[in-house]
Enzyme design. Structure first.
Site, mmCIF file in Angstrom:
data_model
loop_
_atom_site.group_PDB
_atom_site.id
_atom_site.type_symbol
_atom_site.label_atom_id
_atom_site.label_comp_id
_atom_site.label_asym_id
_atom_site.label_seq_id
_atom_site.Cartn_x
_atom_site.Cartn_y
_atom_site.Cartn_z
ATOM 1 N N GLU A 14 60.292 -5.955 11.997
ATOM 2 C CA GLU A 14 61.257 -5.464 11.553
ATOM 3 C C GLU A 14 62.859 -5.326 12.090
ATOM 4 O OE1 GLU A 14 59.806 -1.353 10.857
ATOM 5 O OE2 GLU A 14 58.535 -2.309 9.386
ATOM 6 N N GLU A 22 50.328 -6.198 5.540
ATOM 7 C CA GLU A 22 50.364 -4.772 5.623
ATOM 8 C C GLU A 22 50.116 -4.327 3.900
ATOM 9 O OE1 GLU A 22 53.080 -2.421 7.769
ATOM 10 O OE2 GLU A 22 53.284 -4.061 9.341
#
Ligand code: GLA
Length: 340
Positions: free
Chosen positions: A138, A245
């Site tokens: 991220e 995810e």
């Protein structure tokens, strides 16, 4: 304790055996409470939190491996693969990493020395058992104007820390598959930025082998066209892709409703359709997708309970709160068997 249920439905890991691995995120509670379900359907696991920086090295030089070890042992016991998650992130990372004794920020050299110590210790410890790592998580900004998210990492080291992390991970385990992992990965603006970052790394000769699409999706977003475009764009870099995810929230991102105590039949059906369409699409790209990991396994436990809306339950998976297959499971199984 695992429940004693006689299962007859086909195993996800077998249904997709010639496409990709089927993974689940786990934690020290779910490896007990969901053991039977995990062992039956999944052939890969990821630690939900236990391999993050703050969990593994809460204070300088004090490594705490107990929970992470228990997860790796669980995988060994059940013959599963393990994905490591995650080495460098702006969240769940303790402040000491960035600070000197008087609380000011350290320089790049110190940060890199600490990074090296952490990555060598962690990646080295699990060398035999962890085949892939989310090395950097991220770092791309959601904001349209900015490329990188501002963090202590960028404050101290600009953007160099990204390449550095991959180099250190590669040094610690030359056989490990190394991933860049991010969310909103199918959003066209963010997709272009992720692509540019990874392209840049490849041009610099950085050892990166894959892109992780977090795939925290919902019933409505992203569209199948956006997912397809993201997969095509990332795959054009010649790297392997993984969904890392995956979950499908029952609620649109800006939906704040809190009135539902159970999932309504209409949403359960919409979710089944959505999962079927998604897996049909994923199958088309089985040559570039090496694993699909859910961020959990069954609706009795999900990080989406209470997030982002407090007091709200969510039901994002293929298995219900009793670990029984939902309509979404059966539709995914149909997608797996279809020749198209
Ligand atoms: C991000 C991280 C995960 C996890 C989720 C929320 O996607 O990569 O490790 O923290 O947020 O559960």
């Amino acid at each position: 304790m695992s429940r004693a249920i006689a299962r007859h439905e086909p195993k996800l890991k077998e249904l997709f055996a010639d496409c990709f691995q089927i993974g689940a995120a786990v934690n020290p509670r779910t490896i007990q409470s969901q053991e039977e379900l995990l062992a039956y359907h999944f052939n890969s696991i990821t630690a939900e939190n236990e391999m993050k920086f703050a969990s593994l090295q809460p204070e300088e030089g004090r490594f705490t491996f107990e929970d992470a070890d228990a997860i790796v042992d669980f995988a060994k016991r059940h013959g599963m693969q393990v994905r490591g998650h995650t080495l460098v992130w702006h969240n769940q990372t303790t402040d000491w990493l960035f600070e000197n004794r008087d609380g000011g920020l350290v320089g790049k050299e110190t940060l890199y020395a600490r990074m090296k110590e952490h990555i060598q210790t962690v990646v080295g410890r699990y060398k035999e058992h962890i085949y892939a790592w989310d090395v950097v998580n991220e770092v791309i900004a959601d904001d349209r104007k900015q490329m990188l998210r501002e963090s202590k990492w960028t404050e101290i080291a600009g953007m160099d820390f990204i390449a550095k992390a991959f180099e250190l991970a590669h040094e610690a385990d030359p056989k490990a598959q190394l991933f860049y992992n991010d969310y909103n990965e199918s959003n066209p603006l963010k997709r272009e930025k992720i692509y540019r970052l990874v392209q840049l790394l490849l041009e610099q000769g950085v050892p990166i082998h894959g892109i992780g699409l977090q795939a925290h999706w919902n019933l409505y977003d992203p569209s199948l066209e956006e997912i397809r475009a993201a997969i095509e764009k990332y795959a054009s870099l010649g790297l392997q892709l993984q969904l890392t995810e995956l979950d499908v929230s029952m609620f649109a991102f800006d939906d704040k409703r809190t009135d539902l105590k159970e999932a309504p039949a209409k949403l359960i059906e919409l979710q089944a359709q959505r999962y079927e369409q998604m897996f049909r699409l994923l199958k088309e790209y089985k040559d570039v997708i090496s694993a699909v990991t859910f961020w959990g396994a069954a609706d009795d436990y999900t990080w989406l309970d209470d997030f982002p809306v407090r007091g709200r339950k969510n039901w994002p998976f293929l298995f219900d709160g009793q670990h029984q297959p939902k309509p979404a499971y059966y539709r995914v199984a149909e997608a797996a068997k279809s020749q198209k």
